[in-house]
Motif scaffolding. Structure first.
Motif, PDB file in Angstrom:
ATOM      1  N   THR A 149      -9.890  33.267 -16.085  1.00 45.72           N
ATOM      2  CA  THR A 149     -10.135  32.475 -17.487  1.00 45.72           C
ATOM      3  C   THR A 149      -9.158  31.775 -17.225  1.00 45.72           C
ATOM      4  O   THR A 149      -9.319  31.042 -18.927  1.00 45.72           O
ATOM      5  N   SER A 150      -7.761  31.746 -16.981  1.00 49.53           N
ATOM      6  CA  SER A 150      -6.948  30.463 -17.937  1.00 49.53           C
ATOM      7  C   SER A 150      -7.183  29.455 -17.729  1.00 49.53           C
ATOM      8  O   SER A 150      -6.739  28.709 -18.282  1.00 49.53           O
ATOM      9  N   ALA A 151      -7.778  28.784 -16.078  1.00 49.04           N
ATOM     10  CA  ALA A 151      -8.205  27.763 -16.784  1.00 49.04           C
ATOM     11  C   ALA A 151      -8.736  27.095 -17.141  1.00 49.04           C
ATOM     12  O   ALA A 151      -8.699  26.048 -18.092  1.00 49.04           O
ATOM     13  N   LEU A 152     -10.186  27.818 -17.832  1.00 51.24           N
ATOM     14  CA  LEU A 152     -11.123  27.835 -18.501  1.00 51.24           C
ATOM     15  C   LEU A 152     -10.258  27.176 -20.088  1.00 51.24           C
ATOM     16  O   LEU A 152      -9.987  26.701 -20.784  1.00 51.24           O
ATOM     17  N   LYS A 153      -9.510  28.651 -20.704  1.00 53.38           N
ATOM     18  CA  LYS A 153      -8.610  28.240 -21.236  1.00 53.38           C
ATOM     19  C   LYS A 153      -7.877  26.777 -21.289  1.00 53.38           C
ATOM     20  O   LYS A 153      -7.402  26.167 -22.373  1.00 53.38           O
ATOM     21  N   GLU A 154      -7.260  26.643 -20.605  1.00 56.67           N
ATOM     22  CA  GLU A 154      -5.934  26.119 -20.356  1.00 56.67           C
ATOM     23  C   GLU A 154      -7.079  23.879 -20.760  1.00 56.67           C
ATOM     24  O   GLU A 154      -6.613  23.181 -21.467  1.00 56.67           O
TER      25      GLU A 154
ATOM     26  N   ARG B  97      -8.762  20.154 -24.267  1.00 58.24           N
ATOM     27  CA  ARG B  97      -9.346  19.165 -25.441  1.00 58.24           C
ATOM     28  C   ARG B  97      -9.270  19.006 -27.040  1.00 58.24           C
ATOM     29  O   ARG B  97      -9.304  17.923 -27.495  1.00 58.24           O
ATOM     30  N   CYS B  98      -8.962  20.285 -27.022  1.00 62.30           N
ATOM     31  CA  CYS B  98      -8.329  20.596 -28.833  1.00 62.30           C
ATOM     32  C   CYS B  98      -7.762  19.068 -29.306  1.00 62.30           C
ATOM     33  O   CYS B  98      -7.368  18.884 -29.722  1.00 62.30           O
ATOM     34  N   ASN B  99      -6.645  19.363 -28.187  1.00 66.44           N
ATOM     35  CA  ASN B  99      -4.938  18.785 -28.859  1.00 66.44           C
ATOM     36  C   ASN B  99      -5.762  17.538 -29.231  1.00 66.44           C
ATOM     37  O   ASN B  99      -4.846  16.726 -29.079  1.00 66.44           O
ATOM     38  N   TRP B 100      -6.706  17.110 -27.287  1.00 62.06           N
ATOM     39  CA  TRP B 100      -6.600  14.870 -27.784  1.00 62.06           C
ATOM     40  C   TRP B 100      -7.393  15.564 -28.878  1.00 62.06           C
ATOM     41  O   TRP B 100      -7.451  14.243 -28.637  1.00 62.06           O
ATOM     42  N   ALA B 101      -8.805  15.739 -29.061  1.00 62.91           N
ATOM     43  CA  ALA B 101      -9.671  15.534 -30.476  1.00 62.91           C
ATOM     44  C   ALA B 101      -8.453  15.330 -31.378  1.00 62.91           C
ATOM     45  O   ALA B 101      -9.084  14.356 -31.928  1.00 62.91           O
TER      46      ALA B 101
ATOM     47  N   ARG C 105      -7.200  20.227 -43.705  1.00 60.21           N
ATOM     48  CA  ARG C 105      -6.097  20.255 -43.787  1.00 60.21           C
ATOM     49  C   ARG C 105      -5.576  21.773 -42.771  1.00 60.21           C
ATOM     50  O   ARG C 105      -4.332  21.165 -41.789  1.00 60.21           O
ATOM     51  N   LEU C 106      -6.056  21.932 -42.454  1.00 53.93           N
ATOM     52  CA  LEU C 106      -5.947  23.223 -40.625  1.00 53.93           C
ATOM     53  C   LEU C 106      -5.899  22.135 -39.990  1.00 53.93           C
ATOM     54  O   LEU C 106      -5.358  22.988 -38.901  1.00 53.93           O
ATOM     55  N   ARG C 107      -6.840  21.758 -39.703  1.00 60.51           N
ATOM     56  CA  ARG C 107      -7.544  20.964 -38.240  1.00 60.51           C
ATOM     57  C   ARG C 107      -5.804  20.280 -37.953  1.00 60.51           C
ATOM     58  O   ARG C 107      -5.157  20.198 -37.381  1.00 60.51           O
ATOM     59  N   LEU C 108      -5.283  19.000 -39.012  1.00 61.43           N
ATOM     60  CA  LEU C 108      -3.625  18.315 -38.612  1.00 61.43           C
ATOM     61  C   LEU C 108      -2.663  19.446 -38.799  1.00 61.43           C
ATOM     62  O   LEU C 108      -2.490  18.841 -37.845  1.00 61.43           O
ATOM     63  N   GLU C 109      -2.712  20.397 -39.350  1.00 62.51           N
ATOM     64  CA  GLU C 109      -1.359  21.275 -39.328  1.00 62.51           C
ATOM     65  C   GLU C 109      -1.500  21.821 -37.812  1.00 62.51           C
ATOM     66  O   GLU C 109      -0.440  22.562 -37.057  1.00 62.51           O
ATOM     67  N   HIS C 110      -2.467  22.439 -37.881  1.00 59.72           N
ATOM     68  CA  HIS C 110      -2.703  22.936 -36.376  1.00 59.72           C
ATOM     69  C   HIS C 110      -3.885  22.736 -35.523  1.00 59.72           C
ATOM     70  O   HIS C 110      -4.662  23.485 -35.221  1.00 59.72           O
ATOM     71  N   PRO C 111      -3.107  21.581 -34.512  1.00 59.26           N
ATOM     72  CA  PRO C 111      -4.214  20.942 -33.840  1.00 59.26           C
ATOM     73  C   PRO C 111      -4.368  21.967 -32.472  1.00 59.26           C
ATOM     74  O   PRO C 111      -5.590  21.519 -31.771  1.00 59.26           O
ATOM     75  N   ASP C 112      -3.809  22.583 -32.035  1.00 58.20           N
ATOM     76  CA  ASP C 112      -3.869  23.116 -30.850  1.00 58.20           C
ATOM     77  C   ASP C 112      -5.111  24.441 -31.318  1.00 58.20           C
ATOM     78  O   ASP C 112      -5.348  25.558 -30.125  1.00 58.20           O
ATOM     79  N   TRP C 113      -5.657  24.831 -32.192  1.00 57.76           N
ATOM     80  CA  TRP C 113      -5.993  25.835 -32.814  1.00 57.76           C
ATOM     81  C   TRP C 113      -7.878  25.677 -32.597  1.00 57.76           C
ATOM     82  O   TRP C 113      -7.928  24.415 -33.036  1.00 57.76           O
ATOM     83  N   PRO C 114      -8.506  26.309 -31.701  1.00 54.14           N
ATOM     84  CA  PRO C 114      -9.988  26.004 -31.327  1.00 54.14           C
ATOM     85  C   PRO C 114     -10.540  26.338 -33.105  1.00 54.14           C
ATOM     86  O   PRO C 114     -10.187  26.620 -33.814  1.00 54.14           O
ATOM     87  N   LEU C 115     -11.798  26.035 -33.042  1.00 57.40           N
ATOM     88  CA  LEU C 115     -12.512  25.797 -34.197  1.00 57.40           C
ATOM     89  C   LEU C 115     -13.016  26.702 -34.792  1.00 57.40           C
ATOM     90  O   LEU C 115     -13.084  26.906 -36.331  1.00 57.40           O
ATOM     91  N   SER C 116     -13.526  28.141 -34.024  1.00 58.94           N
ATOM     92  CA  SER C 116     -13.372  29.317 -34.456  1.00 58.94           C
ATOM     93  C   SER C 116     -12.375  29.405 -35.333  1.00 58.94           C
ATOM     94  O   SER C 116     -12.608  30.774 -36.430  1.00 58.94           O
ATOM     95  N   ARG C 117     -10.623  29.743 -33.993  1.00 53.19           N
ATOM     96  CA  ARG C 117      -9.742  29.979 -35.696  1.00 53.19           C
ATOM     97  C   ARG C 117      -9.788  29.416 -36.740  1.00 53.19           C
ATOM     98  O   ARG C 117      -9.595  29.659 -38.225  1.00 53.19           O
ATOM     99  N   ILE C 118      -9.890  27.728 -37.003  1.00 52.50           N
ATOM    100  CA  ILE C 118      -9.979  27.693 -38.037  1.00 52.50           C
ATOM    101  C   ILE C 118     -10.746  27.913 -39.339  1.00 52.50           C
ATOM    102  O   ILE C 118     -10.430  27.898 -40.445  1.00 52.50           O
TER     103      ILE C 118
END
Length: 186
Positions: free
Chosen positions: A103-108, A113-117, A141-154
Motif C-alpha cells: 500500500t506504500s506505492a499507492l500512498k506515494e 499527485r497532491c503535491n503536483w496539483a 489558505r489550508l491548501r497553500l500552507e499544506h500542499p502535501d495534505w490530502p483533501l480529506s485532511r484539509i
C-alpha cells in the motif's frame, strides 16, 4: 472423407488431408449422423501414466494426437483423478498499488499527485484568494500552507469541518475563478 476416418486416420489427419479444420470434419460427421470411433487403440492407462509422470493434459493430448477433452473424458470415465490447477492470483494481489502487501506505492502516488496539483494550481488559488468568500478562502489558505495534505485532511481542519468532495469543489471553483482573473490581468 469418412472412409479415411474409418480406415484409421484421426480427425486431425483427415482435416489436414482435406485442408479443413478439425471442427469442420467433426461437425460434418455429426451432422451426417455418422458414428465417431472410440479410439480403442489408445489405452487409457497409458494416457494416465503419462499424466502421472508430470505431463499436462495438453501435452498428453498432443502426444496421442487427440483433443484435451478426449483425454479428460477418458480419465473421467475411468474414474482417474485429475491434479488440481494452481489457483489464480486475485486481481487485488497482482496489482502493485492495491494489494495488501504494497500500500506504500499507492500512498506515494497519491502524495506525488497532491503535491503536483498544489504547485500547478497555486497561482490561480492565490489570484482567487482576495475575491473569495470566507469558506473558500479558508480552503485555499489550508491548501497553500499544506500542499502535501490530502483533501480529506484539509476538510477535517476546516471550521466547520467539510467533506473531501466539498473541499475539492471549493478548490476547483477557486482555481477556475483564479484562472479567469489571471487571464484578465495579462
Amino acid at each position: 472423407m469418412y472412409e479415411d476416418y474409418r480406415s484409421g486416420m484421426s480427425i486431425s489427419d483427415v482435416a489436414s488431408a482435406y485442408g479443413v479444420s478439425k471442427s469442420t470434419v467433426y461437425y460434418g460427421f455429426r451432422a451426417a449422423d455418422l458414428p465417431l470411433l472410440r479410439h480403442h487403440w489408445m489405452p487409457t492407462s497409458a494416457l494416465y501414466f503419462d499424466y502421472c509422470c508430470g505431463m499436462s493434459l495438453e501435452d498428453v493430448a498432443q502426444k496421442w494426437d487427440v483433443s484435451v477433452n478426449t483425454v479428460r473424458n477418458r480419465f473421467r470415465d475411468a474414474g482417474f483423478a485429475l491434479r488440481q490447477r494452481p489457483k489464480k492470483q486475485k486481481r487485488s494481489q497482482a496489482n502493485p498499488f492495491t494489494g495488501p502487501r504494497n500500500t506504500s506505492a499507492l500512498k506515494e502516488a497519491n502524495l506525488t499527485r497532491c503535491n503536483w496539483a498544489a504547485q500547478e494550481h497555486s497561482e490561480a488559488w492565490k489570484a482567487a484568494l482576495p475575491v473569495s468568500d470566507e469558506r473558500q478562502s479558508q480552503v485555499i489558505r489550508l491548501r497553500l500552507e499544506h500542499p502535501d495534505w490530502p483533501l480529506s485532511r484539509i476538510g477535517e481542519e476546516m471550521d466547520p469541518p467539510a467533506s473531501k468532495d466539498t473541499v475539492s469543489a471549493l478548490l476547483r471553483r477557486a482555481r477556475i475563478r483564479g484562472n479567469e482573473l489571471l487571464k484578465v490581468a495579462s
